[in-house]
Scaffold this motif. Sequence first.
Motif, mmCIF file in Angstrom:
data_model
loop_
_atom_site.group_PDB
_atom_site.id
_atom_site.type_symbol
_atom_site.label_atom_id
_atom_site.label_comp_id
_atom_site.label_asym_id
_atom_site.label_seq_id
_atom_site.Cartn_x
_atom_site.Cartn_y
_atom_site.Cartn_z
ATOM 1 N N ASP A 223 29.751 107.922 -64.693
ATOM 2 C CA ASP A 223 30.272 109.244 -64.318
ATOM 3 C C ASP A 223 29.166 110.200 -63.889
ATOM 4 O OD1 ASP A 223 32.839 108.424 -64.901
ATOM 5 O OD2 ASP A 223 32.763 109.138 -66.968
ATOM 6 N N ASN A 224 27.918 109.950 -64.375
ATOM 7 C CA ASN A 224 26.834 110.888 -64.091
ATOM 8 C C ASN A 224 25.966 110.455 -62.907
ATOM 9 O OD1 ASN A 224 25.678 108.691 -65.339
ATOM 10 N ND2 ASN A 224 24.226 109.884 -66.571
ATOM 11 N N ASP A 225 26.414 109.471 -62.117
ATOM 12 C CA ASP A 225 25.657 109.079 -60.936
ATOM 13 C C ASP A 225 25.637 110.210 -59.916
ATOM 14 O OD1 ASP A 225 25.005 106.585 -61.821
ATOM 15 O OD2 ASP A 225 26.467 105.501 -60.604
ATOM 16 N N TYR A 226 24.515 110.315 -59.190
ATOM 17 C CA TYR A 226 24.452 111.251 -58.076
ATOM 18 C C TYR A 226 25.328 110.726 -56.940
ATOM 19 C CZ TYR A 226 20.251 113.385 -60.157
ATOM 20 O OH TYR A 226 19.368 114.028 -60.979
ATOM 21 N N GLU A 227 26.116 111.577 -56.361
ATOM 22 C CA GLU A 227 26.852 111.241 -55.136
ATOM 23 C C GLU A 227 26.113 111.936 -54.006
ATOM 24 O OE1 GLU A 227 29.246 109.132 -54.879
ATOM 25 O OE2 GLU A 227 29.622 108.819 -57.030
ATOM 26 N N CYS A 228 25.176 111.224 -53.393
ATOM 27 C CA CYS A 228 24.282 111.865 -52.425
ATOM 28 C C CYS A 228 24.240 111.073 -51.132
ATOM 29 C CB CYS A 228 22.879 111.987 -53.020
ATOM 30 S SG CYS A 228 22.111 110.386 -53.349
ATOM 31 N N GLN A 229 23.683 111.699 -50.105
ATOM 32 C CA GLN A 229 23.475 111.035 -48.823
ATOM 33 C C GLN A 229 22.040 110.559 -48.682
ATOM 34 O OE1 GLN A 229 24.912 114.080 -45.997
ATOM 35 N NE2 GLN A 229 26.598 112.688 -45.532
ATOM 36 N N LYS A 230 21.086 111.474 -48.945
ATOM 37 C CA LYS A 230 19.670 111.141 -48.808
ATOM 38 C C LYS A 230 19.098 110.848 -50.194
ATOM 39 C CE LYS A 230 18.993 113.951 -44.661
ATOM 40 N NZ LYS A 230 18.272 115.123 -44.074
ATOM 41 N N VAL A 231 18.795 109.576 -50.435
ATOM 42 C CA VAL A 231 18.204 109.203 -51.718
ATOM 43 C C VAL A 231 16.740 109.629 -51.764
ATOM 44 C CG1 VAL A 231 17.632 107.266 -53.233
ATOM 45 C CG2 VAL A 231 19.818 107.303 -52.021
ATOM 46 N N VAL A 232 16.018 109.431 -50.658
ATOM 47 C CA VAL A 232 14.617 109.854 -50.549
ATOM 48 C C VAL A 232 14.418 110.506 -49.196
ATOM 49 C CG1 VAL A 232 12.181 109.137 -50.535
ATOM 50 C CG2 VAL A 232 13.830 107.912 -51.985
ATOM 51 N N GLU A 233 13.754 111.651 -49.193
ATOM 52 C CA GLU A 233 13.336 112.266 -47.929
ATOM 53 C C GLU A 233 11.945 112.853 -48.116
ATOM 54 O OE1 GLU A 233 15.119 115.056 -44.384
ATOM 55 O OE2 GLU A 233 15.469 115.707 -46.450
#
Length: 449
Positions: A223-233
């Motif tokens: 449930d606490n996972d990041y829902e993101c597009q850019k993992v590293v920038e």
Amino acid sequence: MQKVTAVVGRNGSGKTLFIDQLRKQLASDRVRYIAFTDSYGVNVDGQYYLQLRWNQHDIDHETPTVGELLEKAYRLAGEDTPERRALQAHLYELFHMEEFLDKYIITLSSGELRKFQLTKTLFANPKLLIMDNPFIGLDAETRDQLKELLRILTTERDIEVMLVLSKTDDIPDFVSKITVISENAETIVYNGVSDYYAHQQEVPPRVLSEEKRQAILNLPYHDNDYECQKVVEMKNVSIRYGERTILKELNWTVMNGERWALSGQNGSGKSTLLSLVCADNPQSYACDITLFDRPRGSGESIWDIKKHIGYVSPEMHRSYKRDIPAIRIVASGLMDSIGLYAVPNEKDYEKCRWWLDIFSIGHLAERKFLQLSSGEQRLVLLARAFVKDPQLLILDEPLHGLDLWNRRLTKDIIETFCQRRNKTMVMVTHYETELPKGITHKLFLARNL
């Protein structure tokens, strides 16, 4: 004994024990041995921690440089003659030593450290040179050059070489005898490379069982996972130590679900780049870096970052010097610690046992870490990287020291794990054949001269 002998066998079969017994029998100062653990055994006054390589202000600057250590080794090894100076110059040219003679030993990459150990040992002009996994950690060009050097040394000099190899496709074609240590400690001898390969069975294209593959795919999500597009920038990231530039104005973006292969020559900055992602490098907070869509320094702690990252590297292997049970090494991954400073509960231990079983080393759970073979240790550290089901896998030369079967098993596990939603991977290797299926992007780092 033949001029060049290879000793091979599965991880944990007893290759090191075989070599130890041989060294006791020979008991000569003309026998030199370079072990796999030599790459991880150099420290500073006995105090080594994972981030020390990138925290150079913590290093005592009275510590000798690589050049000073090698010159001392050269003098101790024998009389200063034109022939020996020519050998020294040849080794320096072969391994590009001039580029890091002024560095401190603790700051070397794993490949540079291996070059240092090889150079120092070859100064001693041994009668018998025993080398444990000499090719791992070296880039492809240097591996080829080292093989050619060994060919020349054994042809033109009165020296015999014994190569202890986990990765049997690294056996040079000029090896004259191959001794296989079986899992019941018996030995089988083959006369040369062609004779050996004629008797070997190929590793299947997949060794992970379908049951285990499905179990990995069916792992529950958090449930606490990041829902993101850019993992590293990273934007215009530069890393310097004194006058030395390791990374220069690097721009790099890793999107969610991508699987990157990171490569480059020894010393090109691959591990430094990954240390920025893992927040192990103090310069990371001075750089424009975004992780999981969150700019570095925007309030997250190192531990907020690390709990979403699974990580294994040569530096991590070097850091584990406590002789504690393997299961506690795996459990330390749940807390992102080197060593274990809190006692896990039974539910945590159940996860650890599950991942040990996935890597087919469940029987080693209670074995002390330092009593395991180097390949078995690497499998334990891989289980540690996966145990918290991370969103981002950072695998820095993960197949170091693994035999062909365990390399295939580990690749199967990586491939399966990355098929799941919200999983991203960056993997460093010097062997194209070690890359798992499904690589989507590649980044090659050139060494800054």
